[in-house]
Design an enzyme around this catalytic site. Structure first.
Site, PDB file in Angstrom:
ATOM      1  N   SER A 178      10.215   5.920 -16.913  1.00  0.00           N
ATOM      2  CA  SER A 178      10.840   4.866 -17.728  1.00  0.00           C
ATOM      3  C   SER A 178      10.350   4.930 -19.163  1.00  0.00           C
ATOM      4  O   SER A 178       9.204   5.322 -19.426  1.00  0.00           O
ATOM      5  CB  SER A 178      10.454   3.514 -17.125  1.00  0.00           C
ATOM      6  OG  SER A 178      10.802   2.463 -18.000  1.00  0.00           O
TER       7      SER A 178
ATOM      8  N   TYR B 163       4.157  -2.458 -14.751  1.00  0.00           N
ATOM      9  CA  TYR B 163       5.308  -1.625 -14.380  1.00  0.00           C
ATOM     10  C   TYR B 163       5.235  -0.276 -15.106  1.00  0.00           C
ATOM     11  O   TYR B 163       5.295   0.791 -14.480  1.00  0.00           O
ATOM     12  CB  TYR B 163       6.625  -2.347 -14.713  1.00  0.00           C
ATOM     13  CG  TYR B 163       7.807  -1.420 -14.638  1.00  0.00           C
ATOM     14  CD1 TYR B 163       8.224  -0.925 -13.416  1.00  0.00           C
ATOM     15  CD2 TYR B 163       8.482  -1.010 -15.793  1.00  0.00           C
ATOM     16  CE1 TYR B 163       9.292  -0.038 -13.344  1.00  0.00           C
ATOM     17  CE2 TYR B 163       9.545  -0.132 -15.721  1.00  0.00           C
ATOM     18  CZ  TYR B 163       9.946   0.352 -14.501  1.00  0.00           C
ATOM     19  OH  TYR B 163      10.993   1.237 -14.430  1.00  0.00           O
TER      20      TYR B 163
ATOM     21  N   LYS C 284       4.486   3.814 -13.727  1.00  0.00           N
ATOM     22  CA  LYS C 284       5.353   4.969 -13.988  1.00  0.00           C
ATOM     23  C   LYS C 284       4.561   6.110 -14.622  1.00  0.00           C
ATOM     24  O   LYS C 284       4.752   7.282 -14.279  1.00  0.00           O
ATOM     25  CB  LYS C 284       6.529   4.552 -14.874  1.00  0.00           C
ATOM     26  CG  LYS C 284       7.529   3.668 -14.158  1.00  0.00           C
ATOM     27  CD  LYS C 284       8.201   4.436 -13.027  1.00  0.00           C
ATOM     28  CE  LYS C 284       9.087   3.587 -12.151  1.00  0.00           C
ATOM     29  NZ  LYS C 284       9.660   4.346 -11.013  1.00  0.00           N
TER      30      LYS C 284
HETATM   31  N1  UFG Z   1      18.379  -9.649 -23.908  1.00  0.00           N
HETATM   32  C1  UFG Z   1      18.999 -10.736 -24.493  1.00  0.00           C
HETATM   33  N2  UFG Z   1      19.686 -11.590 -23.689  1.00  0.00           N
HETATM   34  C2  UFG Z   1      19.768 -11.441 -22.345  1.00  0.00           C
HETATM   35  C3  UFG Z   1      19.110 -10.320 -21.757  1.00  0.00           C
HETATM   36  C4  UFG Z   1      18.433  -9.448 -22.564  1.00  0.00           C
HETATM   37  O1  UFG Z   1      18.935 -10.927 -25.705  1.00  0.00           O
HETATM   38  O2  UFG Z   1      20.389 -12.269 -21.684  1.00  0.00           O
HETATM   39  C5  UFG Z   1      17.713  -8.652 -24.779  1.00  0.00           C
HETATM   40  C6  UFG Z   1      16.267  -8.423 -24.489  1.00  0.00           C
HETATM   41  O3  UFG Z   1      15.461  -9.395 -25.110  1.00  0.00           O
HETATM   42  C7  UFG Z   1      16.092  -7.015 -25.041  1.00  0.00           C
HETATM   43  C8  UFG Z   1      17.443  -6.357 -24.795  1.00  0.00           C
HETATM   44  O4  UFG Z   1      18.349  -7.427 -24.579  1.00  0.00           O
HETATM   45  O5  UFG Z   1      15.872  -7.088 -26.413  1.00  0.00           O
HETATM   46  C9  UFG Z   1      17.464  -5.460 -23.594  1.00  0.00           C
HETATM   47  O6  UFG Z   1      16.885  -6.174 -22.510  1.00  0.00           O
HETATM   48  P1  UFG Z   1      16.879  -5.647 -21.009  1.00  0.00           P
HETATM   49  O7  UFG Z   1      16.152  -6.660 -20.203  1.00  0.00           O
HETATM   50  O8  UFG Z   1      18.242  -5.277 -20.592  1.00  0.00           O
HETATM   51  O9  UFG Z   1      16.083  -4.296 -21.111  1.00  0.00           O
HETATM   52  P2  UFG Z   1      14.626  -3.991 -21.672  1.00  0.00           P
HETATM   53  O10 UFG Z   1      14.821  -3.096 -22.855  1.00  0.00           O
HETATM   54  O11 UFG Z   1      13.813  -5.191 -21.850  1.00  0.00           O
HETATM   55  O12 UFG Z   1      14.041  -3.259 -20.414  1.00  0.00           O
HETATM   56  C10 UFG Z   1      14.365  -1.935 -20.107  1.00  0.00           C
HETATM   57  C11 UFG Z   1      14.270  -1.708 -18.602  1.00  0.00           C
HETATM   58  C12 UFG Z   1      12.845  -1.895 -18.129  1.00  0.00           C
HETATM   59  C13 UFG Z   1      11.905  -1.095 -18.987  1.00  0.00           C
HETATM   60  C14 UFG Z   1      12.081  -1.459 -20.426  1.00  0.00           C
HETATM   61  C15 UFG Z   1      11.138  -0.754 -21.359  1.00  0.00           C
HETATM   62  O13 UFG Z   1      15.102  -2.599 -17.913  1.00  0.00           O
HETATM   63  O14 UFG Z   1      12.743  -1.461 -16.800  1.00  0.00           O
HETATM   64  O15 UFG Z   1      13.434  -1.160 -20.794  1.00  0.00           O
HETATM   65  O16 UFG Z   1      11.426   0.552 -21.436  1.00  0.00           O
HETATM   66  F1  UFG Z   1      10.630  -1.388 -18.628  1.00  0.00           F
END
Ligand code: UFG
Length: 332
Positions: free
Chosen positions: A119, A144, A148
């Site tokens: 990841s 997490y 990984k």
């Molecule tokens: N976000 C919003 N509104 C929402 C959901 C998410 O603004 O309703 C934002 C989050 O704050 C973030 C972006 O959208 O800025 C992406 O969020 P995600 O939760 O979809 O994904 P992340 O980048 O946080 O997480 C992903 C993977 C994880 C991994 C992480 C770091 O899902 O497993 O990248 O690499 F750990």
């Protein structure tokens, strides 16, 4: 010979299973069905096994021998960052313990090829425009991401000890659906979270619009799940080829991304365009632990595996929308 897909009933695993079957490979799936669904694996043989449970190494070894497995693609893991912060020991048990059992079985059954789901979380909060595997030191900031990175170390150690041939794929932000019945069943990431809010008649949420980015929302590298699935086939073909693998894929971690940064606001707008719905969002405070920008350099995977993403944001969102509309929670 067959390919064992561990976690093949999950969102990404099921895409790989379907692509492998389409090109005529013999596929066996191992999954505990804790988050995966049996219906997703089609007519592939499904063995129900929790790889982190006591005795799992022995049952996996038996399955590998019985089905003449020559390669493993390993997806089965817990993947919720917030949950990992609350339950670190359990994350280590599940992700590190599960992989230890799998590697034990592989060594015993003489199965020498492995592709591992890693990841972008291994990188933590890198302050760079484009993340490169060799230029950006992995510094995970949650359990997490730690599990990984440890997974990658375990495979490197197994390579040295008994000759495991492995590659790790460091996924960036995966979304979309290769087929309408294989959409993301969980509501854990931005795209399904927005669709879920819309299905409830609620407004999408943006977690922070005061980041140092052009529109103030966080930037990520969104990758179509079908492109990601294809990257596994590219890695598998390379590792199975003794000449090609020695040239570069064995023992390597690859970013799987596009090199294109897309903001939360742009994703939400695209969902509005694909669905025709009003996606006016609510602005919420920043979410703890969110890096402002996480974008992959896809150069290494392009050079070594000759893989490149084919689908952009509109394909990702259109396919996610179609899969959502094909499911039980259709909007409108
Ligand atoms: N976000 C919003 N509104 C929402 C959901 C998410 O603004 O309703 C934002 C989050 O704050 C973030 C972006 O959208 O800025 C992406 O969020 P995600 O939760 O979809 O994904 P992340 O980048 O946080 O997480 C992903 C993977 C994880 C991994 C992480 C770091 O899902 O497993 O990248 O690499 F750990």
């Amino acid at each position: 010979m067959s390919i064992l897909v561990v976690g093949g009933a999950g969102y990404i695993g099921a895409h790989v299973v379907r692509l492998l079957q389409q090109r005529g490979e013999e596929v066996v799936v191992a999954d505990d069905l804790s988050t995966g669904q049996a219906a997703r694996v089609g007519d592939a043989l499904l063995i129900e096994v929790d790889i982190a449970a006591p005795g799992a190494a022995e049952s996996l070894e038996t399955a590998m021998r019985e089905h003449a497995v020559d390669s493993v693609i390993h997806f089965a893991a817990k993947k919720q960052v917030g949950e990992s912060v609350l339950r670190p020991a359990w994350y280590y048990q599940q992700n590190v313990g599960g992989l230890a059992n799998l590697l034990t079985a592989m060594e015993a059954a003489k199965v020498g090829t492995m592709i591992f789901s890693s990841s972008a979380a291994v990188y933590g909060m890198p302050d760079v425009e484009l993340i490169t595997e060799d230029g950006t030191e992995p510094r995970p900031i949650n359990p997490y991401g730690q599990t990984k990175l440890i997974g990658e170390w375990m495979m490197a150690a197994s390579e040295r000890a008994w000759g495991l041939r492995w590659s790790a794929l460091r996924y960036f932000n995966v979304a979309g659906a290769g087929w309408p019945d294989l959409g993301d069943p969980a509501v854990l990431n931005l795209v399904p979270m927005v669709l879920d809010r819309l299905a409830r008649g609620e407004r999408p949420r943006i977690f922070g619009e005061d980041y140092p980015t052009p529109d103030g929302s966080c930037i990520r590298d969104y990758i179509h799940v079908l492109d990601l699935a294809q990257a596994h086939l590219a890695a598998l073909d390379e590792l199975r080829d003794p000449v090609l693998a020695e040239e570069g894929a064995v023992g390597q971690a690859f970013n799987v991304g596009t090199g294109v940064g897309i903001s939360v606001k742009e994703v939400i707008e695209e969902i509005g365009a694909a669905s025709g719905l009003d996606v006016t969002a609510e602005i919420e405070p920043r979410r703890a632990g969110d890096p402002p920008r996480l974008v992959a350099s896809p150069e290494k995977i392009g050079d070594v595996l000759r893989w490149k993403a084919e689908h952009g944001l509109s394909d990702i969102i259109r396919s996610a929308w179609e899969a959502w509309q094909a499911g039980p929670r259709r909007i409108g």
